[in-house]
Design an enzyme around this catalytic site. Sequence first.
Site, PDB file in Angstrom:
ATOM      1  N   CYS A 169     -14.458  -0.535  12.622  1.00 15.89           N
ATOM      2  CA  CYS A 169     -15.635  -0.965  11.643  1.00 15.89           C
ATOM      3  C   CYS A 169     -16.774  -1.095  12.450  1.00 15.89           C
ATOM      4  O   CYS A 169     -16.882  -1.517  13.659  1.00 15.89           O
ATOM      5  CB  CYS A 169     -15.185  -2.370  11.220  1.00 15.89           C
ATOM      6  SG  CYS A 169     -16.551  -3.329  10.280  1.00 15.89           S
TER       7      CYS A 169
ATOM      8  N   CYS B 173     -13.286  -3.358   5.409  1.00 13.54           N
ATOM      9  CA  CYS B 173     -12.832  -4.132   6.586  1.00 13.54           C
ATOM     10  C   CYS B 173     -12.276  -5.485   6.172  1.00 13.54           C
ATOM     11  O   CYS B 173     -12.846  -6.090   5.731  1.00 13.54           O
ATOM     12  CB  CYS B 173     -14.027  -4.128   7.447  1.00 13.54           C
ATOM     13  SG  CYS B 173     -13.439  -5.144   8.848  1.00 13.54           S
TER      14      CYS B 173
ATOM     15  N   ASP C  34      -3.064   1.951   7.143  1.00 11.75           N
ATOM     16  CA  ASP C  34      -2.242   1.292   5.973  1.00 11.75           C
ATOM     17  C   ASP C  34      -2.091  -0.160   5.762  1.00 11.75           C
ATOM     18  O   ASP C  34      -2.071  -0.754   5.058  1.00 11.75           O
ATOM     19  CB  ASP C  34      -0.944   1.831   6.213  1.00 11.75           C
ATOM     20  CG  ASP C  34      -0.985   3.685   5.868  1.00 11.75           C
ATOM     21  OD1 ASP C  34      -2.154   3.978   5.081  1.00 11.75           O
ATOM     22  OD2 ASP C  34      -0.118   4.398   6.218  1.00 11.75           O
TER      23      ASP C  34
ATOM     24  N   GLU D 294      -1.480  -1.367  -6.219  1.00  9.22           N
ATOM     25  CA  GLU D 294      -2.571  -0.811  -6.605  1.00  9.22           C
ATOM     26  C   GLU D 294      -2.134   0.290  -7.948  1.00  9.22           C
ATOM     27  O   GLU D 294      -1.047   0.675  -7.889  1.00  9.22           O
ATOM     28  CB  GLU D 294      -3.087   0.380  -5.522  1.00  9.22           C
ATOM     29  CG  GLU D 294      -4.281  -0.507  -4.711  1.00  9.22           C
ATOM     30  CD  GLU D 294      -4.535   0.880  -3.826  1.00  9.22           C
ATOM     31  OE1 GLU D 294      -5.833   0.989  -3.657  1.00  9.22           O
ATOM     32  OE2 GLU D 294      -3.704   1.315  -2.999  1.00  9.22           O
TER      33      GLU D 294
ATOM     34  N   CYS E 119     -14.566  -8.503   8.002  1.00 10.24           N
ATOM     35  CA  CYS E 119     -15.776  -8.817   7.928  1.00 10.24           C
ATOM     36  C   CYS E 119     -16.320  -8.485   6.374  1.00 10.24           C
ATOM     37  O   CYS E 119     -17.277  -8.870   5.912  1.00 10.24           O
ATOM     38  CB  CYS E 119     -16.806  -8.252   9.129  1.00 10.24           C
ATOM     39  SG  CYS E 119     -17.300  -6.477   8.775  1.00 10.24           S
TER      40      CYS E 119
ATOM     41  N   ASP F 255       0.846  -1.045  -0.108  1.00 12.10           N
ATOM     42  CA  ASP F 255       0.113   0.202  -0.111  1.00 12.10           C
ATOM     43  C   ASP F 255       0.920   1.171   0.075  1.00 12.10           C
ATOM     44  O   ASP F 255       1.877   1.380   0.594  1.00 12.10           O
ATOM     45  CB  ASP F 255      -0.887  -0.118   1.140  1.00 12.10           C
ATOM     46  CG  ASP F 255      -1.657   1.378   1.293  1.00 12.10           C
ATOM     47  OD1 ASP F 255      -2.509   1.579   0.383  1.00 12.10           O
ATOM     48  OD2 ASP F 255      -1.579   1.930   2.157  1.00 12.10           O
TER      49      ASP F 255
ATOM     50  N   CYS G  83     -18.194  -5.115  12.549  1.00 10.38           N
ATOM     51  CA  CYS G  83     -17.741  -5.979  13.553  1.00 10.38           C
ATOM     52  C   CYS G  83     -16.526  -5.700  14.751  1.00 10.38           C
ATOM     53  O   CYS G  83     -16.220  -6.120  15.573  1.00 10.38           O
ATOM     54  CB  CYS G  83     -16.633  -7.319  12.693  1.00 10.38           C
ATOM     55  SG  CYS G  83     -15.332  -6.368  12.093  1.00 10.38           S
TER      56      CYS G  83
HETATM   57 ZN   LIG Z   1     -15.492  -5.465  10.092  1.00  4.98          ZN
END
Ligand SMILES: [Zn+2]
Length: 402
Positions: A344, A325, A354, A272, A328, A188, A347
Amino acid sequence: MARLVKRAFKYRFYPTEEQAAELSRTFGCVRLVYNRALEERTRAWHDERRRVSYAQSSAALTRWKKTEELAFLAEVASVPLQQTLRHLQTAFAHFFAKRARYPRFKSRKKSRTSAEYTRSGFTWRGGRLTLAKMAEPLDIRWSRPLPEDTEPSTVTVSLDRAGRWFVSLLCEDTIAPAPATTAAVGIDAGITSLLTFSTGEKITNPRHERHGRARLAKAQRQLSRKAKGSNNREKARRKVARVHARIADRRRDFLHKLTTRLVRENQTVVIEDLAVRNLLKNRSLARAISDAAWTELRSMLTYKCAWYGRDLVVIDRFFPSSRLCGNCGTVRDTLPLNAREWTCDRCGTVHDRDDNAARNILTAGLAATACGGGARPRRESSRTGQPPVKQETRRATAGLRP
Ligand SMILES: [Zn+2]
């Protein structure tokens, strides 16, 4: 199995006064021939919808040399003039294939000053390089050895904005295979560190970059105070160019070490497609430098993966690597640029921005290579004996999009 590749080796050299004068004349002629040929092609296309071929440009060059006005073109080495016409031909091929914009004129100030010599334009004897129209070999500082039992096939001489002379020799080189591994890494381009790996490792901007930036800012301030056209301004401009060059050199060293390590340690490297950076419109100096570093990193990874038979997977730029996330699979609508950590909603996992992004990039890349078909990067391993290397890998879009 070792692999044979074409590789450029670049060195500084120190020309004699005559050599410097000869090369400056050659650069000027190269620029003139390029611009004239571009003008002719433009006119032919504009007035007659006619495409001009390399052979026609080359014939025109022969005619120009016989005119009184342009007779001086016959006094410099002919190979670089031919080569610049070949480059123009390539530029037009890219334009007609819609891969590039219409070729532009070379300006004295802004264009890179260089001349390219193919095999008939130089002699190579006992490790000494002599260019056409020169009596003496170039005084090259061999900062690293050329591969053994090889000769350069193409030689490019250039002068950078800081006034330094370089010669780049294109040679065949043998690349030893990297150790077999199944490891994979996602990278990243971080907000807070330069790079974050899916292993949790963070690469910060090397300290010398901060010093370099401070020196650059100072040199630029001094330049802005000098009167236009004055000698002092030219001196200040050189100073800025030297600081720039030094930053770039050290960054390149740093990135070479980093990318060699990444490619040796991993079979798959996932990054990316970062044109997304442009959307941020953050024009700070620090950001400009890290953007340049990213471009360089990507190009080094591309050719080194090809050399070592590794897979480089490039993830679609719209993949929400930061907002997803990793625990989840929920995607947040927004995530402020300054948020280093986030929780999140679904969850409750607390993410380092990062770290989470790097792991998501890896997951997406592996999913893309595993699901095969359209998303599989199109390159074959050297070990299968298949024809090597499509340099640019395919963009992978994983099934993780919102
Ligand atoms: Zn999550």
